[in-house]
Enzyme design. Sequence first.
Site, PDB file in Angstrom:
ATOM      1  CB  SER A  17      10.639   4.426   8.759  1.00 46.19           C
ATOM      2  OG  SER A  17       9.320   4.310   8.288  1.00 46.19           O
ATOM      3  CB  THR A  62       5.394  -1.215   8.261  1.00 52.02           C
ATOM      4  OG1 THR A  62       4.807  -1.156   6.967  1.00 52.02           O
ATOM      5  CG2 THR A  62       6.640  -2.084   8.216  1.00 52.02           C
ATOM      6  CE  LYS A  66       0.805   0.180   8.785  1.00 50.50           C
ATOM      7  NZ  LYS A  66       0.352   1.220   7.865  1.00 50.50           N
ATOM      8  CB  THR A 152     -15.359  -7.404  -2.611  1.00 48.62           C
ATOM      9  OG1 THR A 152     -14.289  -8.020  -3.322  1.00 48.62           O
ATOM     10  CG2 THR A 152     -16.259  -8.439  -1.986  1.00 48.62           C
ATOM     11  CG  MET A 214      -3.477   6.023  -0.331  1.00 49.92           C
ATOM     12  SD  MET A 214      -4.047   5.054   1.066  1.00 49.92           S
ATOM     13  CE  MET A 214      -5.490   5.995   1.516  1.00 49.92           C
TER      14      MET A 214
END
Length: 262
Positions: A17, A62, A66, A152, A214
């Site tokens: 960041s 982070t 969160k 799951t 992701m």
Amino acid sequence: MSKQFAVIGHPIEQSRSPELHHAFAQKTGIDLHYSKRLAPLDGFEANIKEFFAQGGIGMNVTVPFKEQAFAQCHVLTERAKIAKAVNTLWMQDGQLHGDNTDGQGLVDAIQALNWNLDNTAILIIGAGGATRGVIYPLVQAGVKKIVIANRTLARAEQLVADLKDAVPQATLAAVSLEDLSGEFDLVINATSASLSGDALVLPETLQFKYAYEMAYGKPSSFLDQAKARGLPTSEGYGMLVGQAIESFSIWNGVKPALKDFL
Ligand code: ATR
């Protein structure tokens, strides 16, 4: 003194960041300093209080804070309420405000690839916080059907039950990983499987046009299978840049173009 920003986490050393926000600042001519803050696991609240008391303007949050950030905020955006997690904090009128820019970051990254989202059906693999955070922005961007597949099954079913009223324009459904099949425009891997080096197996009966992972910077069996089929793929660096740009624009009122930083 330049405007002060920071990212808080545990661990924090790996965070990209600061370099991203300094690059946006340079591009937009804003004078800011963006630092990393390592908070002890029981020290999140004290750390953010100190940052804002010293005149800090905005903070990114982070792992693993969160959800704690969400619980601390006095004022939340709609998308943060739905995500039940906050990655962007700022003070306004003495009140702590929170937003979640991860989902819009993903939408912006996908659109920067010129992959259409409007009127599409997508499959998201994984049912953790990463999935929860992106459902609402994806539907806002025009996605009409989202199937959530999870190892799951009960967790995917719970997520669908929690979120279906928040996205009445779209159909949500849950399936187990063994029952993956059908046709989708896009498949998103939101599991932590690549981060832990585990393989995900996509059956031939599962058909799709694009694959988005992701995670980034890690080998991904998910992307390898999509590439073997000759499909366009992307890992999650664009999402990382996208969420950072969205936070930057909330704090500074200017939105740099994502494509300039990919
Ligand atoms: P995050 O907040 O990043 O989403 P999380 O809440 O720990 O993290 O969720 C991790 C997700 O990755 C879950 O959907 C998890 O599946 P389970 O709910 O069955 O645990 C999924 N996951 C992790 N490792 C996996 C693997 N090897 N194969 C399939 N799914 C995996």
